[in-house]
Design a protein around this motif. Structure first.
Motif, mmCIF file in Angstrom:
data_model
loop_
_atom_site.group_PDB
_atom_site.id
_atom_site.type_symbol
_atom_site.label_atom_id
_atom_site.label_comp_id
_atom_site.label_asym_id
_atom_site.label_seq_id
_atom_site.Cartn_x
_atom_site.Cartn_y
_atom_site.Cartn_z
ATOM 1 N N GLU A 58 44.497 44.664 48.225
ATOM 2 C CA GLU A 58 45.795 45.301 48.842
ATOM 3 C C GLU A 58 45.719 46.741 48.443
ATOM 4 O O GLU A 58 45.563 47.030 47.250
ATOM 5 N N ASP A 59 46.189 47.381 49.592
ATOM 6 C CA ASP A 59 46.244 48.925 49.293
ATOM 7 C C ASP A 59 47.592 49.193 49.039
ATOM 8 O O ASP A 59 48.572 49.527 49.792
ATOM 9 N N SER A 60 48.017 48.919 47.593
ATOM 10 C CA SER A 60 49.600 48.924 47.274
ATOM 11 C C SER A 60 49.379 49.680 45.789
ATOM 12 O O SER A 60 48.220 49.652 45.108
ATOM 13 N N GLY A 61 50.331 49.859 45.216
ATOM 14 C CA GLY A 61 50.636 50.230 44.028
ATOM 15 C C GLY A 61 51.115 49.247 42.831
ATOM 16 O O GLY A 61 51.232 49.572 41.592
ATOM 17 N N ALA A 62 50.842 48.109 43.464
ATOM 18 C CA ALA A 62 51.253 46.918 42.462
ATOM 19 C C ALA A 62 49.995 46.693 41.248
ATOM 20 O O ALA A 62 48.908 47.125 41.377
ATOM 21 N N PRO A 63 50.510 46.206 39.916
ATOM 22 C CA PRO A 63 49.438 45.788 39.048
ATOM 23 C C PRO A 63 48.584 44.715 39.525
ATOM 24 O O PRO A 63 48.935 43.997 40.651
ATOM 25 N N VAL A 64 47.303 44.802 39.044
ATOM 26 C CA VAL A 64 46.138 43.989 39.794
ATOM 27 C C VAL A 64 45.562 43.325 38.458
ATOM 28 O O VAL A 64 45.331 43.874 37.325
ATOM 29 N N LEU A 65 45.363 41.966 38.712
ATOM 30 C CA LEU A 65 44.561 41.001 37.637
ATOM 31 C C LEU A 65 43.370 40.540 38.479
ATOM 32 O O LEU A 65 43.602 40.019 39.515
ATOM 33 N N LEU A 66 42.013 41.010 37.852
ATOM 34 C CA LEU A 66 40.972 40.275 38.412
ATOM 35 C C LEU A 66 40.232 39.342 37.581
ATOM 36 O O LEU A 66 39.907 39.783 36.333
ATOM 37 N N ALA A 67 40.107 38.065 37.925
ATOM 38 C CA ALA A 67 39.765 37.097 37.193
ATOM 39 C C ALA A 67 38.479 36.463 37.723
ATOM 40 O O ALA A 67 38.650 36.127 38.823
ATOM 41 N N SER A 68 37.322 36.398 36.972
ATOM 42 C CA SER A 68 36.128 35.692 37.653
ATOM 43 C C SER A 68 35.495 35.080 36.629
ATOM 44 O O SER A 68 35.692 35.062 35.269
ATOM 45 N N ALA A 69 34.243 34.275 37.172
ATOM 46 C CA ALA A 69 33.672 33.396 36.236
ATOM 47 C C ALA A 69 32.166 33.541 36.769
ATOM 48 O O ALA A 69 31.901 33.385 38.099
ATOM 49 N N GLY A 70 31.230 33.710 36.020
ATOM 50 C CA GLY A 70 29.868 33.612 36.627
ATOM 51 C C GLY A 70 29.689 34.527 37.495
ATOM 52 O O GLY A 70 29.931 35.837 37.392
ATOM 53 N N ILE A 71 28.629 34.295 38.715
ATOM 54 C CA ILE A 71 28.563 35.461 39.598
ATOM 55 C C ILE A 71 29.766 35.456 40.339
ATOM 56 O O ILE A 71 29.685 36.466 41.548
ATOM 57 N N ARG B 128 43.684 54.553 40.578
ATOM 58 C CA ARG B 128 44.741 53.841 40.436
ATOM 59 C C ARG B 128 45.396 53.741 38.919
ATOM 60 O O ARG B 128 44.723 53.699 38.115
ATOM 61 N N THR B 129 46.722 53.897 38.844
ATOM 62 C CA THR B 129 47.625 54.034 37.846
ATOM 63 C C THR B 129 48.069 52.983 37.187
ATOM 64 O O THR B 129 48.722 52.925 36.234
ATOM 65 N N ALA B 130 48.452 51.908 38.247
ATOM 66 C CA ALA B 130 49.254 50.746 37.828
ATOM 67 C C ALA B 130 48.400 50.033 36.947
ATOM 68 O O ALA B 130 47.120 50.145 36.969
ATOM 69 N N PRO B 131 48.888 49.136 36.102
ATOM 70 C CA PRO B 131 48.304 48.319 35.252
ATOM 71 C C PRO B 131 47.090 47.436 36.015
ATOM 72 O O PRO B 131 47.522 46.788 37.093
ATOM 73 N N VAL B 132 45.889 47.603 35.438
ATOM 74 C CA VAL B 132 44.651 46.623 35.893
ATOM 75 C C VAL B 132 44.145 45.609 34.744
ATOM 76 O O VAL B 132 43.821 46.288 33.596
ATOM 77 N N THR B 133 44.205 44.588 34.996
ATOM 78 C CA THR B 133 43.853 43.522 33.963
ATOM 79 C C THR B 133 42.557 42.922 34.441
ATOM 80 O O THR B 133 42.561 42.159 35.656
ATOM 81 N N VAL B 134 41.233 42.800 33.720
ATOM 82 C CA VAL B 134 39.905 42.387 34.134
ATOM 83 C C VAL B 134 39.665 41.215 33.168
ATOM 84 O O VAL B 134 39.390 41.644 31.834
ATOM 85 N N LEU B 135 39.421 40.161 33.737
ATOM 86 C CA LEU B 135 39.152 38.920 33.037
ATOM 87 C C LEU B 135 37.891 38.437 33.408
ATOM 88 O O LEU B 135 37.770 38.180 34.613
ATOM 89 N N HIS B 136 36.861 37.909 32.571
ATOM 90 C CA HIS B 136 35.531 37.287 32.944
ATOM 91 C C HIS B 136 35.142 36.345 31.977
ATOM 92 O O HIS B 136 35.551 36.358 30.676
ATOM 93 N N ALA B 137 34.633 35.058 32.578
ATOM 94 C CA ALA B 137 34.218 33.985 31.699
ATOM 95 C C ALA B 137 32.774 33.789 32.154
ATOM 96 O O ALA B 137 32.518 33.863 33.373
ATOM 97 N N ASP B 138 31.877 33.439 30.982
ATOM 98 C CA ASP B 138 30.364 33.266 31.540
ATOM 99 C C ASP B 138 29.819 32.223 30.177
ATOM 100 O O ASP B 138 30.551 32.115 29.312
ATOM 101 N N ARG B 139 28.706 31.940 30.381
ATOM 102 C CA ARG B 139 27.919 30.988 29.536
ATOM 103 C C ARG B 139 27.629 31.805 28.211
ATOM 104 O O ARG B 139 27.993 31.318 27.100
#
Length: 398
Positions: free
Chosen positions: A264-277, A294-305
């Motif tokens: 979304e094109d907004s100023g809201a905080p973003v959380l991106l969570a993924s696993a594998g591909i 982007r200046t709002a908080p961004v949280t990047v999370l990933h899980a893998d083997r």
């Protein structure tokens, strides 16, 4: 809107239809492919068919749509319809194919339910079908118009300009339109369909997320090679073909970009969570956030083997570091490094800013678990968005 008469009939027969919908879907596909073998060869994912995943998805969507109409006859389940319509548009599905589906689906319903399908019951479920089909057709034709293509004419030849071996089983293919024209615009998080001709002559289609941002001069897909039947999906015959046979200078048949999991094109905080591909649409979003400052908080999370199995791991970290207020945390089942989490993704120590918009991509059990943790942290369900590679079994397994 479902008529009052049909609403009453569907409500009364929904338990019987719901109990038999899996058998109906099985017989429907048998009839459809017997009459139109070209569909299983050149349109439907035959790996998903063999594993039964597409049948589960169809059964789940029919049951969910009918249940929604009975409970809310004045509205439609637009989120579900949008996801299906985007997938159909990426395959080039057209209006006339819905009549073919209708014929074989209702033959299957009549055969499975027998005398229970009275003229009144048939008319009510016919109304359900065409409400769903009409809604999908309308969305699909709008999507074609937005891409400025004729309905179903979504394919172009693209040239592979390079390939990068990201991990032992993940390869990035860099692409450019073969005709030299500009690449079609896409939104961060969208995917394209890729059609390849396999040794037996079948022209199978798979969807792959664009892993680069709309502002990047490069278009790229990162493809994971799937090794045989597994709990999360069937054989990866197309991924094996791409890994083994497609190199720089080759051409691929690629669709226009589609997909409703978009940033979304907004100023809201973003959380991106993924696993594998599942990191690929997240990388497109993350690069876009970096490109646009982007200046709002961004949280990047990933899980893998393991770190070695984490595709685009360097990009994950580098793009996060470009942002003014961003953090990244990774979880690995094996060989976790200092600072990384061990085992499955655990959000108990992850701060989530108020008004966060969350985007998830990965295996269904992973997304369910992360969604539950986010809701427990106060993120409203409406602000949690997800993408599934392959048939969407979220509803079918609910």
């Amino acid at each position: 809107m479902l008529s009052e008469k049909s609403t009453a009939t569907v409500r009364a027969t929904l338990p019987a239809v719901g109990a038999a919908v899996g058998d109906i879907a099985e017989l429907f596909y048998t009839k459809l492919f017997a009459a139109h073998p070209e569909l299983i060869r050149d349109l439907f994912n035959r790996g998903n068919q063999n594993a039964g995943l597409q049948k589960q998805a169809l059964a789940g969507s029919i049951a969910a749509f009918a249940t929604h109409l009975v409970g809310h006859p004045d509205t439609r389940p637009d989120v579900m319809l949008s996801r299906i319509a985007h997938k159909h548009a990426s395959l080039g599905v057209t209006r006339d194919q819905y009549a073919v589906v209708h014929q074989h689906l209702f033959e299957a319903i009549a055969e499975i339910l027998g005398e229970a399908v009275t003229p009144e019951v048939a008319q009510a479920w016919d109304e359900v079908y065409w409400l769903m089909a009409g809604a999908l057709i309308a969305v699909e034709e709008r999507l074609y118009a937005e891409q400025q293509v004729a309905a179903g004419d979504v394919w172009r030849e693209w040239t592979v300009t390079g390939r990068v071996e990201e991990t032992a089983d993940c390869t990035t293919f860099r692409l450019t339109p073969a005709d030299g024209a500009p690449a079609p615009a896409h939104r961060p998080g969208q995917y394209v369909s890729v059609q390849v001709e396999l040794p037996d002559g079948a022209r199978q289609i798979r969807q792959y997320s664009l892993s680069t941002s709309p502002g990047s001069p490069v278009r790229a897909i990162t493809v994971k090679r799937v090794h045989g039947p597994a709990a999360e999906g069937p054989d990866g015959e197309v991924s094996h073909h791409l890994h083994a046979r497609v190199h720089a200078g080759d051409t691929l048949r690629v669709s226009a970009p589609y997909g409703d999991l978009v940033l979304e094109d907004s100023g809201a905080p973003v959380l991106l969570a993924s696993a594998g591909i599942g990191c690929t649409p997240m990388l497109s979003m993350l690069e876009h956030l970096a490109d646009t400052g982007r200046t709002a908080p961004v949280t990047v999370l990933h899980a893998d083997r393991s770190p070695a199995d984490h595709p685009l791991r360097g990009d994950h970290r580098a793009l996060t570091h470009k942002l003014a207020d961003a953090s990244a945390r990774f979880w690995y089942e094996e060989a976790a490094e200092p600072g990384d989490g061990r085992g499955r993704m655990d959000l108990s120590a992850v701060p989530v800013a108020p008004d966060t918009r969350a985007y998830l991509c990965g295996p269904l059990p992973f997304m369910r678990a992360v969604r539950e943790q986010l809701i427990a942290k106060g993120v409203p369900a409406r602000d949690i968005h997800y993408e599934v590679f392959g048939p969407d079994l979220w509803l079918a397994s609910a």
